[in-house]
Design a protein around this motif. Structure first.
Motif: not given
Length: 191
Positions: A21, A137, A156-159, A163, A178, A182, A185
């Motif tokens: 991602g 996000s 950037i976004d993530e849940r 994984k 989280l 992020l 990253s």
């Protein structure tokens, strides 16, 4: 459960599929990134139900920026004061985007070479099955203070959560954890 050799390619494909991602980033190829050593961080806009989400992401980003050697961050209180004064002088509301005139004024008053702008779109816990996992996000931009030109942009976004659907490794359980991941990253794209 015994893993057989024939399952290895399937497991590796799942890791790649669920683990990828990452940030979507733009870095101006003409920008001299070495110039942007003193950075001001403007108040982040918040588009979430949590009115303090912008502040929370901003604080974590500052910590991660300070860990990146070579950056000097204008103290947050100083930036906030100068930004408020500049908004008043230019008749910009608190939720209006900073324009190039405002960025130039903030840069001159704080001595910043660049200004980081941020928008937080999601910052919440979300139910997945019987558990809750974080969803974060946001977008960041580094603008050249004298001109207002965007030199770096990242979204950037993530849940959180596992994984891999079967195994529980790689889980992220808190919003702060989280967000830190992020921010790291996102900053990796600033090279």
């Amino acid at each position: 459960m015994t893993l057989h050799r024939q399952h290895l390619p399937l497991i590796l494909a799942a890791i790649l599929f669920f683990g990828c991602g990452g940030p979507r980033a733009y870095l101006n190829p003409e920008a001299d990134m070495g110039f942007y050593r003193r950075i001001a961080i403007a108040q982040f806009q918040t588009l979430t139900e949590d009115p303090r989400a912008g502040q929370k992401v901003q604080r974590i980003l500052i910590t991660e920026l300070l860990k990146h050697k070579g950056f000097e961050i204008v103290p947050l209180g100083q930036t906030a004061k100068v930004e408020a004064e500049t908004r008043t002088e230019l008749s910009l509301s608190a939720d209006a985007a900073l324009d190039s005139v405002a960025m130039k004024a903030i840069g001159e008053k704080t001595g910043a070479h660049g200004i980081i702008l941020g928008i937080v779109r999601d910052y919440r816990m979300e139910r997945v099955g019987q558990e809750e996992f974080p969803l974060v996000s946001f977008s960041l931009q580094l603008a050249d203070a004298p001109t207002g030109r965007i030199v770096w942009d990242v979204s950037i976004d993530e849940r959180g959560g596992p994984k891999m659907p079967i195994f529980s490794f790689g889980e992220t359980h808190t919003l702060a954890e989280l967000t830190t991941k992020l921010c790291r990253s996102a900053l990796e794209t600033l090279r």
